[in-house]
Every structure is written in structure tokens, then in C-alpha cells.
Design a protein around this motif. Structure first.
Motif, PDB file in Angstrom:
ATOM      1  N   VAL A  71     -11.564   8.986  10.637  1.00 37.40           N
ATOM      2  CA  VAL A  71     -12.679   8.071  11.018  1.00 37.40           C
ATOM      3  C   VAL A  71     -12.232   6.288  10.906  1.00 37.40           C
ATOM      4  O   VAL A  71     -12.458   6.766  10.051  1.00 37.40           O
ATOM      5  CB  VAL A  71     -13.999   8.683  11.294  1.00 37.40           C
ATOM      6  CG1 VAL A  71     -15.052   7.459  11.778  1.00 37.40           C
ATOM      7  CG2 VAL A  71     -14.243   9.750  11.975  1.00 37.40           C
ATOM      8  N   PRO A  72     -11.889   5.508  11.636  1.00 30.93           N
ATOM      9  CA  PRO A  72     -11.209   4.403  10.906  1.00 30.93           C
ATOM     10  C   PRO A  72     -12.653   3.438  10.214  1.00 30.93           C
ATOM     11  O   PRO A  72     -13.856   3.761  10.882  1.00 30.93           O
ATOM     12  CB  PRO A  72     -10.631   3.729  12.497  1.00 30.93           C
ATOM     13  CG  PRO A  72     -11.839   4.405  13.621  1.00 30.93           C
ATOM     14  CD  PRO A  72     -11.956   5.665  13.342  1.00 30.93           C
ATOM     15  N   LEU A  73     -12.301   2.892   9.197  1.00 30.15           N
ATOM     16  CA  LEU A  73     -13.188   2.168   8.577  1.00 30.15           C
ATOM     17  C   LEU A  73     -13.702   0.895   9.233  1.00 30.15           C
ATOM     18  O   LEU A  73     -12.698   0.397  10.724  1.00 30.15           O
ATOM     19  CB  LEU A  73     -12.743   2.135   7.190  1.00 30.15           C
ATOM     20  CG  LEU A  73     -12.095   2.968   6.244  1.00 30.15           C
ATOM     21  CD1 LEU A  73     -12.130   1.996   5.051  1.00 30.15           C
ATOM     22  CD2 LEU A  73     -13.949   3.948   5.801  1.00 30.15           C
ATOM     23  N   ASN A  74     -14.670   0.462   9.318  1.00 29.78           N
ATOM     24  CA  ASN A  74     -15.184  -0.750  10.022  1.00 29.78           C
ATOM     25  C   ASN A  74     -14.846  -1.722   9.531  1.00 29.78           C
ATOM     26  O   ASN A  74     -14.537  -3.378   9.979  1.00 29.78           O
ATOM     27  CB  ASN A  74     -16.898  -0.643  10.129  1.00 29.78           C
ATOM     28  CG  ASN A  74     -17.461  -0.084  10.715  1.00 29.78           C
ATOM     29  OD1 ASN A  74     -17.170  -0.013  11.922  1.00 29.78           O
ATOM     30  ND2 ASN A  74     -18.720   0.575   9.908  1.00 29.78           N
ATOM     31  N   ARG A  75     -13.783  -1.994   8.227  1.00 29.07           N
ATOM     32  CA  ARG A  75     -13.640  -3.271   7.512  1.00 29.07           C
ATOM     33  C   ARG A  75     -12.749  -2.643   6.589  1.00 29.07           C
ATOM     34  O   ARG A  75     -12.486  -2.501   5.742  1.00 29.07           O
ATOM     35  CB  ARG A  75     -14.570  -4.081   6.589  1.00 29.07           C
ATOM     36  CG  ARG A  75     -14.471  -5.110   5.914  1.00 29.07           C
ATOM     37  CD  ARG A  75     -15.737  -5.595   5.044  1.00 29.07           C
ATOM     38  NE  ARG A  75     -16.110  -5.237   4.321  1.00 29.07           N
ATOM     39  CZ  ARG A  75     -15.629  -5.578   2.763  1.00 29.07           C
ATOM     40  NH1 ARG A  75     -14.258  -5.853   2.588  1.00 29.07           N
ATOM     41  NH2 ARG A  75     -15.397  -4.446   1.539  1.00 29.07           N
ATOM     42  N   ASN A  78     -10.286  -5.414   0.879  1.00 28.76           N
ATOM     43  CA  ASN A  78      -9.390  -7.254  -0.029  1.00 28.76           C
ATOM     44  C   ASN A  78      -8.544  -6.675  -0.873  1.00 28.76           C
ATOM     45  O   ASN A  78      -7.395  -7.648  -1.131  1.00 28.76           O
ATOM     46  CB  ASN A  78     -10.266  -8.196  -0.518  1.00 28.76           C
ATOM     47  CG  ASN A  78     -11.164  -9.063   1.286  1.00 28.76           C
ATOM     48  OD1 ASN A  78     -11.547  -8.324   1.895  1.00 28.76           O
ATOM     49  ND2 ASN A  78     -12.972  -8.708   0.869  1.00 28.76           N
ATOM     50  N   ASN A  79      -9.198  -5.893  -1.753  1.00 26.27           N
ATOM     51  CA  ASN A  79      -8.127  -6.021  -2.907  1.00 26.27           C
ATOM     52  C   ASN A  79      -7.065  -4.466  -3.230  1.00 26.27           C
ATOM     53  O   ASN A  79      -6.918  -4.392  -1.584  1.00 26.27           O
ATOM     54  CB  ASN A  79      -9.034  -5.077  -3.838  1.00 26.27           C
ATOM     55  CG  ASN A  79      -9.869  -6.184  -4.546  1.00 26.27           C
ATOM     56  OD1 ASN A  79     -10.020  -7.152  -4.807  1.00 26.27           O
ATOM     57  ND2 ASN A  79     -11.097  -5.737  -4.798  1.00 26.27           N
ATOM     58  N   ILE A  80      -5.690  -5.284  -3.193  1.00 30.65           N
ATOM     59  CA  ILE A  80      -4.350  -4.452  -3.017  1.00 30.65           C
ATOM     60  C   ILE A  80      -4.777  -3.191  -3.186  1.00 30.65           C
ATOM     61  O   ILE A  80      -4.184  -1.862  -2.968  1.00 30.65           O
ATOM     62  CB  ILE A  80      -3.629  -5.383  -3.899  1.00 30.65           C
ATOM     63  CG1 ILE A  80      -3.036  -6.649  -3.535  1.00 30.65           C
ATOM     64  CG2 ILE A  80      -2.110  -4.641  -3.189  1.00 30.65           C
ATOM     65  CD1 ILE A  80      -1.528  -7.331  -3.395  1.00 30.65           C
ATOM     66  N   SER A  81      -5.224  -2.985  -5.162  1.00 30.80           N
ATOM     67  CA  SER A  81      -5.597  -1.202  -5.238  1.00 30.80           C
ATOM     68  C   SER A  81      -6.318  -1.183  -4.373  1.00 30.80           C
ATOM     69  O   SER A  81      -6.119   0.029  -4.153  1.00 30.80           O
ATOM     70  CB  SER A  81      -5.977  -1.750  -6.355  1.00 30.80           C
ATOM     71  OG  SER A  81      -7.107  -2.469  -6.765  1.00 30.80           O
ATOM     72  N   GLU A  82      -7.508  -1.432  -3.863  1.00 27.63           N
ATOM     73  CA  GLU A  82      -7.727  -0.944  -3.007  1.00 27.63           C
ATOM     74  C   GLU A  82      -7.752  -0.386  -1.700  1.00 27.63           C
ATOM     75  O   GLU A  82      -7.623   0.682  -1.209  1.00 27.63           O
ATOM     76  CB  GLU A  82      -9.302  -1.868  -2.900  1.00 27.63           C
ATOM     77  CG  GLU A  82     -10.514  -0.811  -2.438  1.00 27.63           C
ATOM     78  CD  GLU A  82     -11.995  -1.518  -2.415  1.00 27.63           C
ATOM     79  OE1 GLU A  82     -12.901  -1.617  -1.467  1.00 27.63           O
ATOM     80  OE2 GLU A  82     -11.913  -2.754  -2.767  1.00 27.63           O
ATOM     81  N   ARG A  83      -6.885  -0.854  -0.954  1.00 34.32           N
ATOM     82  CA  ARG A  83      -5.924  -0.889   0.036  1.00 34.32           C
ATOM     83  C   ARG A  83      -5.211   0.589  -0.272  1.00 34.32           C
ATOM     84  O   ARG A  83      -4.763   0.890   0.504  1.00 34.32           O
ATOM     85  CB  ARG A  83      -5.438  -1.931   0.051  1.00 34.32           C
ATOM     86  CG  ARG A  83      -6.491  -3.217   0.496  1.00 34.32           C
ATOM     87  CD  ARG A  83      -5.614  -4.321   1.206  1.00 34.32           C
ATOM     88  NE  ARG A  83      -6.443  -5.634   2.360  1.00 34.32           N
ATOM     89  CZ  ARG A  83      -5.848  -6.426   2.800  1.00 34.32           C
ATOM     90  NH1 ARG A  83      -4.808  -6.932   2.491  1.00 34.32           N
ATOM     91  NH2 ARG A  83      -6.446  -7.566   3.136  1.00 34.32           N
ATOM     92  N   LEU A  84      -4.501   0.340  -1.285  1.00 33.98           N
ATOM     93  CA  LEU A  84      -3.208   1.588  -1.396  1.00 33.98           C
ATOM     94  C   LEU A  84      -4.520   2.772  -1.696  1.00 33.98           C
ATOM     95  O   LEU A  84      -4.186   3.085  -1.561  1.00 33.98           O
ATOM     96  CB  LEU A  84      -2.943   0.461  -2.857  1.00 33.98           C
ATOM     97  CG  LEU A  84      -1.437  -0.095  -2.865  1.00 33.98           C
ATOM     98  CD1 LEU A  84      -0.843  -0.588  -4.518  1.00 33.98           C
ATOM     99  CD2 LEU A  84      -0.645   0.353  -1.226  1.00 33.98           C
ATOM    100  N   MET A  85      -5.360   2.600  -2.660  1.00 27.56           N
ATOM    101  CA  MET A  85      -6.222   3.515  -2.358  1.00 27.56           C
ATOM    102  C   MET A  85      -6.788   4.246  -1.091  1.00 27.56           C
ATOM    103  O   MET A  85      -6.546   5.591  -1.171  1.00 27.56           O
ATOM    104  CB  MET A  85      -7.683   3.169  -3.307  1.00 27.56           C
ATOM    105  CG  MET A  85      -7.890   4.501  -3.973  1.00 27.56           C
ATOM    106  SD  MET A  85      -9.485   5.553  -3.069  1.00 27.56           S
ATOM    107  CE  MET A  85     -10.252   3.853  -2.728  1.00 27.56           C
ATOM    108  N   VAL A  86      -7.335   3.577  -0.219  1.00 31.62           N
ATOM    109  CA  VAL A  86      -6.935   3.755   0.612  1.00 31.62           C
ATOM    110  C   VAL A  86      -6.619   4.683   1.544  1.00 31.62           C
ATOM    111  O   VAL A  86      -7.012   4.950   2.404  1.00 31.62           O
ATOM    112  CB  VAL A  86      -7.918   3.238   1.483  1.00 31.62           C
ATOM    113  CG1 VAL A  86      -8.585   3.008   3.311  1.00 31.62           C
ATOM    114  CG2 VAL A  86      -9.547   2.568   1.702  1.00 31.62           C
ATOM    115  N   VAL A  87      -5.061   3.621   1.615  1.00 35.15           N
ATOM    116  CA  VAL A  87      -4.031   3.831   2.587  1.00 35.15           C
ATOM    117  C   VAL A  87      -3.085   5.648   2.368  1.00 35.15           C
ATOM    118  O   VAL A  87      -3.239   6.690   2.514  1.00 35.15           O
ATOM    119  CB  VAL A  87      -2.841   3.323   2.672  1.00 35.15           C
ATOM    120  CG1 VAL A  87      -2.011   3.491   2.881  1.00 35.15           C
ATOM    121  CG2 VAL A  87      -2.898   2.091   3.388  1.00 35.15           C
TER     122      VAL A  87
END
Length: 332
Positions: A71-75, A78-87
């Protein structure tokens, strides 16, 4: 001719959809999924704390669960490390959710059955008595060297009524087992103990005894000519051919419990568990909503002197329609 002496037990019943869903994956895999969720949530919390970003553990858990279910996230973080973890979590959830969906199509479309008794030890653990009309079978188990077979001799229950349908008792009452020749059991079960394209009895895979019905003899035995003459008479008179022509064929047991049509239309029965989950969720949400109303009216209202002065809640029925969203629930 070779034959075996085997136990026969009631066929395992159909598994409920609640259990069938959780058996789609192995138990260890479910544990791995739960552990992966905890590790990913801990990593997300650690990133938020390290970057001094405000977070809510409940919201992070819900968002991570959404990622696991594709299910897609709403937002976007912002952080690169957080984006990598989410990906990485999205890729993991995509593979696991797709695999689960593929398996769920089979488990929701066609019934799944409990595991049948496969060994003598499993039969002994069930505690079911073994119905038999022969006392000699008990002696075969008493003299056996294997302990489980000796213990099975105590489970035998001798039936004195020779006209009693022992297999029928096992199939209908489902509280006992029976024993017999495998070839006879296969024919009787396939011809007499089938209901709605499902067999009612199951032959235990582990058979205690095996034996030969026809034995080989030496060529120079004195009665070999008599045996040859009898067999020749049966063949030339047409008795053997008549047996194969007029004998009633029976459907093999392996043909049952199989779906007849490769295409099946989904009905309410297939997805009833989805409606049950929705009903349970809506009921829990309604209870929580009523509890919140009671709490705000009795404990957090402005009339209550013990209530926190930093909170306000609309006391009039029409206030909720005319007040701004910021004034409906106010917090310091």
C-alpha cells in the motif's frame, strides 16, 4: 500376488479458512516475517531518533505494515537513509505479498484438508481403538519386536457380530479405526465409502505386515500337473476371461478429492473470511468510537473540574458543524 495388512482410519476433515490461510506459509516463515517487521520498525525508529525527527511509534507501525502489503505511503521520507530503508522494505514486501497472493488464490478457491494419519505411531497417538473380527491379528502385534506395534495390540477391540459393517462404523462415527487387506480396502472404499466426490476412509501409509497370496513352487513337485490342469481348465472354459469382462470396475481412490473443473467461479463462501475481518474491524472501531465519546463527555468536558483545562470538546450537537477543525479537539 502381493498384499499388505493395513490400518484404515476416518479421512481427515476439511480445514477452516482461518487455518488454511496461515498454513499457506510454513510456521518458520511466519516467524521470519514477524521478526523482519520488528527489525525494520526498529531501524526506522533508530533513524528518526538519530536525525532528531519527530515520530509516533503507532504511525510508524501502521506505515510499515502498509509497505509490507504494497500500500503506498502518503509522504516520501526526507532523509536519504530513511528512503533507502523504505525502498528495501518495499521490495521485500512486494516479493512476499505477491507470493502470498498467489498461494491464497488456491487456498480460497479450493478446500484444504487436515493431515491424514500416516504412521502407526500417529495412529497410536490418536487413542482410537482398532475394530477387528479376528483374534489372530492381535497375536501378530504381540509377538512383534517393535514397541509401538506391541502397544497397538492393546488397542484392538474384537467384534463378535460378524454381520456388522466395521468400515461403515469407522466412516460414520469417526471414533475408531479398522484393519484389513489393502487390496480389499482399496476396492471397498472406492466403491462404497464415497460421498460428494470425497472418500470417507483413509488407508494408513505404514502397513504392519506384507505377505504373498500366491506362492511359487518348484518345477518337480508331484502336484504341479494337477495345478496346471486346474488353471488350464479355468482359462479354456472362459472363467478367467469372464472375470475381467464382467467384473465391475471401481474408480481408484487417487481420483477423489481432486477438483473436477479447472475453472471455478468465486462465490461468497470463498471470501467469507474477508467479510468477517471487515465486520470485526468495524465492530472494534465502533466500540472505540463510543468509548471516546463517553470519555470526552464525562471526563474531558469543560463541566468536569478534574478535566485538563488545555483540552476542549464541543458540548453542543451543532458545534461540530459550525466550529473549525482546530477548535473541535484542542490540545496544549
Amino acid at each position: 500376488m502381493f498384499d499388505e495388512l493395513c490400518f484404515v482410519v476416518p479421512k481427515a476433515q476439511q480445514m477452516s479458512q482461518w487455518r488454511a490461510i496461515f498454513t499457506a506459509f510454513d510456521v518458520r516463515l511466519w516467524y521470519c516475517l514477524a521478526g523482519s517487521f520488528v527489525v525494520a520498525l526498529s531501524a526506522w525508529v533508530l533513524i528518526r531518533r538519530t536525525t532528531n525527527t519527530s515520530y509516533s511509534l503507532t504511525l510508524l507501525s501502521i506505515n510499515l505494515f502498509r509497505v509490507f502489503l504494497m500500500v503506498p505511503l502518503n509522504r516520501v521520507p526526507n532523509n536519504i537513509s530513511e528512503r533507502l530503508m523504505v525502498v528495501s522494505t518495499v521490495l521485500f514486501g512486494f516479493i512476499m505479498a505477491t507470493s502470498l497472493q498467489a498461494v491464497m488464490v488456491k487456498y480460497l478457491s479450493y478446500p484444504k484438508y487436515e493431515r491424514d494419519v500416516a504412521t502407526v505411531q500417529e495412529l497410536y497417538d490418536t487413542g482410537m481403538p482398532v475394530l477387528s473380527a479376528s483374534n489372530n491379528l492381535i497375536l501378530l502385534f504381540v509377538s512383534d519386536e517393535r514397541p509401538v506395534y506391541v502397544k497397538m495390540s492393546d488397542r484392538f477391540s474384537i467384534i463378535n457380530n460378524k454381520s456388522l459393517d466395521i468400515l461403515g462404523v469407522v466412516a460414520n462415527k469417526r471414533t475408531s479405526a479398522a484393519i484389513g487387506r489393502k487390496n480389499d480396502l482399496v476396492e471397498k472404499i472406492a466403491s462404497s465409502y464415497v460421498e460428494n466426490n470425497e472418500v470417507l476412509l483413509h488407508i494408513v501409509d505404514e502397513c504392519p505386515r506384507s505377505f504373498h497370496i500366491v506362492y511359487l513352487v518348484r518345477k518337480d513337485v508331484p502336484f504341479i500337473q494337477v495345478v496346471d490342469r486346474i488353471i488350464t481348465t479355468f482359462v479354456e472354459s472362459g472363467i478367467v476371461n469372464s472375470w475381467f469382462v464382467h467384473a465391475k470396475p471401481f474408480r481408484p481412490i487417487s481420483d477423489y478429492h481432486h477438483r473436477k473443473d479447472p475453472h471455478k467461479v468465486f462465490t461468497f463462501k470463498n471470501v467469507v473470511i474477508a467479510f468477517m475481518c471487515l465486520t470485526i474491524g468495524l465492530t472494534a472501531s465502533t466500540i472505540a468510537f463510543v468509548a471516546e465519546l463517553v470519555y470526552f463527555h464525562k471526563f474531558a468536558g469543560p463541566e468536569n473540574p478534574n478535566a485538563d483545562t488545555g483540552r476542549c470538546y464541543p458540548r453542543k450537537k451543532n458545534d461540530i458543524f459550525y466550529t473549525t477543525p482546530a477548535r473541535r479537539f484542542c490540545y496544549d
